[in-house]
Design an enzyme around this catalytic site. Sequence first.
Site, short mmCIF file in Angstrom:
data_model
loop_
_atom_site.label_atom_id
_atom_site.label_comp_id
_atom_site.label_asym_id
_atom_site.label_seq_id
_atom_site.Cartn_x
_atom_site.Cartn_y
_atom_site.Cartn_z
N LYS A 163 60.63 103.06 -42.24
CA LYS A 163 60.65 102.11 -41.13
C LYS A 163 62.09 101.95 -40.65
O LYS A 163 63.02 101.90 -41.46
CB LYS A 163 60.09 100.77 -41.60
CG LYS A 163 59.96 99.68 -40.54
CD LYS A 163 59.33 98.45 -41.15
CE LYS A 163 59.16 97.32 -40.16
NZ LYS A 163 58.52 96.12 -40.78
N SER A 193 54.53 94.44 -38.64
CA SER A 193 55.52 95.12 -37.82
C SER A 193 55.78 96.57 -38.25
O SER A 193 56.47 97.32 -37.54
CB SER A 193 56.86 94.37 -37.86
OG SER A 193 57.40 94.35 -39.17
N SER A 247 53.38 92.21 -42.53
CA SER A 247 53.89 93.38 -41.82
C SER A 247 53.66 94.72 -42.51
O SER A 247 53.90 95.76 -41.93
CB SER A 247 55.37 93.21 -41.52
OG SER A 247 55.56 92.29 -40.48
#
Length: 558
Positions: free
Chosen positions: A170, A250, A274
């Site tokens: 990420k 996210s 997330s």
Amino acid sequence: MKKYLGVLIIILVFSCKDKQVPEKDEVVLWTSYNDSAEVAANADHEIERMRYKLIQSKVLDKNEVFRPLYAEVSKLSEADYQAIAPMILEQDILTIRNHIQEDRLTYENLVLFYLYRIYKYELDNGTTLNTVIALNEDVVAAARKLDELKKIGTVAEMQHPIFGMPILLKDNINTFGMNTTAGSIALMENEVNDSFIVKELKKNGALILGKVNLSEWAYYLCSGCPVGYSAYGGQTLNPYGRRVFETGGSSSGSGTAVAANYAVAAVGTETSGSILSPSSQNSVVGLKPTVGLLSRSGIIPISSTLDTPGPMTKNVSDNAILLSAMLGKDENDSMSVEPISGILEAPLNPKPIAEMRLGAIANLIETDSIYKATVAQLENLGAKIITFTPPEVSMEGFLSILNLDMREDLPKYIKAYSDSSKVKIKSVSDVVDFNSIDSLVRIPYGQALFEGILADSTSADELVQVKSDLEANGRKFFDEAMDINKLDAVLSINNYHAGYAAVAKYPALTVPMGYKSTGEPISLTFIGKQFTEAQLLRLGAAFEKEFQIRIMPKGYEK
């Protein structure tokens, strides 16, 4: 290769004066397109936050991402790709490792296989998920080096299983050689060294393949905006239904990339939901660990109270392997703990379903047919199911934890890791001012949450009390049923109870549970007490083995 990379347009640009052969950086692999028709098609979407304003990033040129490795990827022919696909596609790490050890597969071809898929789908505007936003230019050479070491017998026999496995990260996780942006234009030039967990991954032999998109600032920038959107990376899309289903967030890119088989696995981060949300939305296995089990040093923060990285994988076995490869006590993280035992072995010793004691939430049984049927099937297989209604507890002050922590933690991150000559922001206030200069490009959905950070008047003393109260309330939500009934875990859906687990600092493991009639994935989430990750992995492994739910998204199977 020619068949599937036919979308890669090679344009020979000639000088008007001398018509010289174009340089490497003149090869055009991708061209932007007018996404207005796609935006218009979503204007009436039943989910309001899927009524997109844009799909493509206005600042990221995919050519810059994909050019450097194009020559390497082009060496893998379509026949080569098809020959090795059965050994890699949807296979777990231990299976892939066995193929390598038996000389049926090389580390180099493993990396090229995933790169081939990324180029094939991400450079086609009709299939792109807007997921991969950076690639490690040295990854093929690193894989080739491992093959050379293996050939001369200098690769250690006692490798960690993650050795040689391509991993995506990420883009809020510091990684040397690739900028770490959190999806923000303000951090486009954020050149950093490796975070603690990336150092651990590399120490254990993992190959960092690249970086993936995310909801900007880990979905703590705009209110009610699309999950998976960032100004830097554009709108991430769900492979099970592009522009049909949300990606979750996210860690949107981590979930979509694993679902589409762009890497062996990916790392996400979670403050509240997330990891659980995008894992569930993309039918992959996601683990949100106990806060402190994994280091947060070198990860762009929301909250030092609640943040944690975690593994996102296609199966429970790989999840344990990736989690294990990131363990380590970090002296620079005040919440970091010594590695706990039993993680790596847990999926190899799944807990018999007949020995499980599981809590089922009454309201979910009443409102969700897939959850109800799954719980009933577990009970038929011998699990002891205790149906309960959690106590009502207050979550008042939750946003103040995020607001005040980020107001404090972001400047600390920038001071510790960022180069002030390239990153000009120093605070949340600076980001708000920077974004306001060009709001159409930098914040098309606004920045209400960042403005809320600046407006929050909670005092330091009040925040201490809020954190204490919410931790107690979160634990009460789960503990009453768990303690009285001696439960192994509480069963939830997706990220439905992620907020309670977050403030309790409890771990949660989500595993594919099924697909709705629309085709949208849905997952069963096991929530346990602090540092019970090994037990959750044993439960998840048994569930996965018995139910075998996950299927590849249509259109990404080849």
